[in-house]
Design an enzyme around this catalytic site. Structure first.
Site, short mmCIF file in Angstrom:
data_model
loop_
_atom_site.label_atom_id
_atom_site.label_comp_id
_atom_site.label_asym_id
_atom_site.label_seq_id
_atom_site.Cartn_x
_atom_site.Cartn_y
_atom_site.Cartn_z
N GLU A 5 -4.16 9.67 8.24
CA GLU A 5 -2.77 9.87 8.35
C GLU A 5 -2.24 10.69 9.48
OE1 GLU A 5 0.09 8.19 6.17
OE2 GLU A 5 -1.46 6.74 5.35
N CYS A 49 -11.10 3.10 -0.89
CA CYS A 49 -9.74 3.56 -0.32
C CYS A 49 -9.71 2.58 0.99
CB CYS A 49 -10.03 4.73 0.00
SG CYS A 49 -7.98 5.49 0.55
N THR A 50 -8.39 1.99 1.23
CA THR A 50 -8.08 1.15 2.27
C THR A 50 -7.99 2.02 3.63
OG1 THR A 50 -6.13 1.16 1.50
CG2 THR A 50 -7.32 -0.85 0.83
N HIS A 51 -7.90 3.41 3.40
CA HIS A 51 -7.92 4.20 4.64
C HIS A 51 -9.30 4.19 5.16
CE1 HIS A 51 -3.87 5.37 3.21
NE2 HIS A 51 -3.67 5.97 4.39
N ASP A 70 0.87 -1.08 0.14
CA ASP A 70 -0.03 0.00 0.09
C ASP A 70 0.90 1.25 0.05
OD1 ASP A 70 -2.41 1.39 0.46
OD2 ASP A 70 -2.08 1.90 2.39
N SER A 71 0.17 2.40 -0.47
CA SER A 71 0.98 3.62 -0.37
C SER A 71 1.57 3.90 1.12
CB SER A 71 0.01 4.79 -0.96
OG SER A 71 -1.03 4.69 -0.04
N CYS A 107 -4.11 -1.51 -2.26
CA CYS A 107 -4.61 0.11 -2.39
C CYS A 107 -5.25 0.26 -3.67
CB CYS A 107 -2.81 0.75 -2.55
SG CYS A 107 -2.77 2.38 -2.77
N ASN A 108 -6.27 0.80 -3.50
CA ASN A 108 -7.17 1.17 -4.75
C ASN A 108 -6.41 1.86 -5.80
OD1 ASN A 108 -10.26 -0.12 -4.10
ND2 ASN A 108 -9.27 0.78 -2.27
N1 DGL Z 1 -5.10 3.68 0.69
C1 DGL Z 1 -4.85 4.04 -0.69
C2 DGL Z 1 -6.09 3.29 -1.47
O1 DGL Z 1 -6.67 2.42 -1.28
C3 DGL Z 1 -4.74 5.45 -0.86
C4 DGL Z 1 -4.21 6.36 -0.02
C5 DGL Z 1 -3.21 7.43 -0.69
O2 DGL Z 1 -3.82 8.42 -1.17
O3 DGL Z 1 -2.00 7.24 -0.88
O4 DGL Z 1 -6.60 3.97 -2.33
#
Ligand code: DGL
Length: 273
Positions: free
Chosen positions: A158, A192-194, A10-11, A73-74
């Site tokens: 974050e 988004c995984t966040h 993931d990012s 990560c999407n």
């Molecule tokens: N968690 C990431 C996703 O699922 C994106 C987070 C980021 O913007 O880096 O898209």
């Protein structure tokens, strides 16, 4: 053929919400998690940059012995997966695999929606790529997909502001905007995984009767199913029950934040891509 851990990329921290469910479903396997925290967020970056960063991470995980890498990560799945699968993998090593998390999510939608009106909340990158619209068109051409980008949500998570009063404003605002675009939406995908870290607030502002879907359990089920259908890859995934955490930022910072995402302390190592 050597076996190795399953790579989960993931990012930043978001992929931990996916890893948590995968490990729950597959506790006997080894996993190597990599968060590119030094260069996160990816959600507002261009196609080219997300592709380049993601490819670097995949190559690194391959070098560390992973035969299978999940882009948890999407944004990376939307902007890098296809090019890596089609152009890079055949050259790097055609026997290894990189999987994304958009298709498995879309494949499940028929079990979740009653009227086919789907809302997709994601980073601007994921939404603008229209990857969900394209995948849904393939599997459920009669569905209506409305994507809406939430540029503030990843920074809120974050920066550990997910539980703050200020977060309510941004969460409500984006949900209201999405529902205004299509008031018939009955299912919202947190693409988004966040975003599972904001679930309490999201559920507070979503209209009654609208289902909110996080991806963790869906991706875990689909990975179990993938390995069942691909015994040759399953045999190349080592079984020691270990989970190792790598970050491109400070290891101490990662360990502290990971506690919020996983609910327990972990130790991490810093690497350079
Ligand atoms: N968690 C990431 C996703 O699922 C994106 C987070 C980021 O913007 O880096 O898209």
């Amino acid at each position: 053929m050597n076996s190795g851990p399953i790579g989960v990329f993931d990012s930043g921290y978001g992929g931990l919400t996916i890893l948590r469910d995968i490990v729950k479903s597959m506790p006997g396997y080894d996993f190597l998690y990599l968060g590119d925290n030094a260069r996160a967020p990816y959600g507002t970056r261009s196609f080219d940059i997300v592709y380049r960063f993601t490819l670097e991470a995949v190559r690194y995980l391959f070098d560390r012995g992973c035969n299978l890498v999940v882009l948890a990560c999407n944004t990376a799945s939307a902007k890098a997966l296809r090019t890596i699968q089609q152009n890079d993998l055949p050259e790097i090593d055609p026997s290894r695999r990189v999987l994304g998390i958009i298709r498995p999510t879309v494949e499940m939608l028929h079990e979740l929606t009653a009227n086919g009106h789907i809302g997709v909340l994601g980073t601007p990158g994921t939404v603008n790529s229209r990857s969900y619209n394209i995948e849904v068109e393939k599997f459920h051409p009669d569905y209506t997909v409305t994507g809406h980008g939430c540029p503030m949500w990843v920074p809120l998570v974050e920066n550990r502001e997910a539980a703050s009063g200020g977060a309510d404003y941004f969460v409500k605002q984006e949900i209201d905007r999405l529902m205004m675009e299509d008031p018939e939406i009955d299912t919202i995908v947190l693409a988004c995984t966040h975003y599972p870290l904001l679930i309490d607030k999201i559920e507070r502002y979503v209209p009654a009767g609208v289902r909110v879907v996080s991806q963790g359990a869906i991706i875990a089920d689909s990975l179990v199913d993938y390995l069942r259908r691909h015994p040759e890859m399953d045999a190349r995934c080592s079984r020691g029950g270990t989970v190792e955490y790598l970050t491109t930022e400070s290891a101490a910072k990662f360990s502290e934040m990971a506690t919020i995402f996983l609910g327990r302390a972990v130790s991490a190592a810093q690497i350079t891509l």
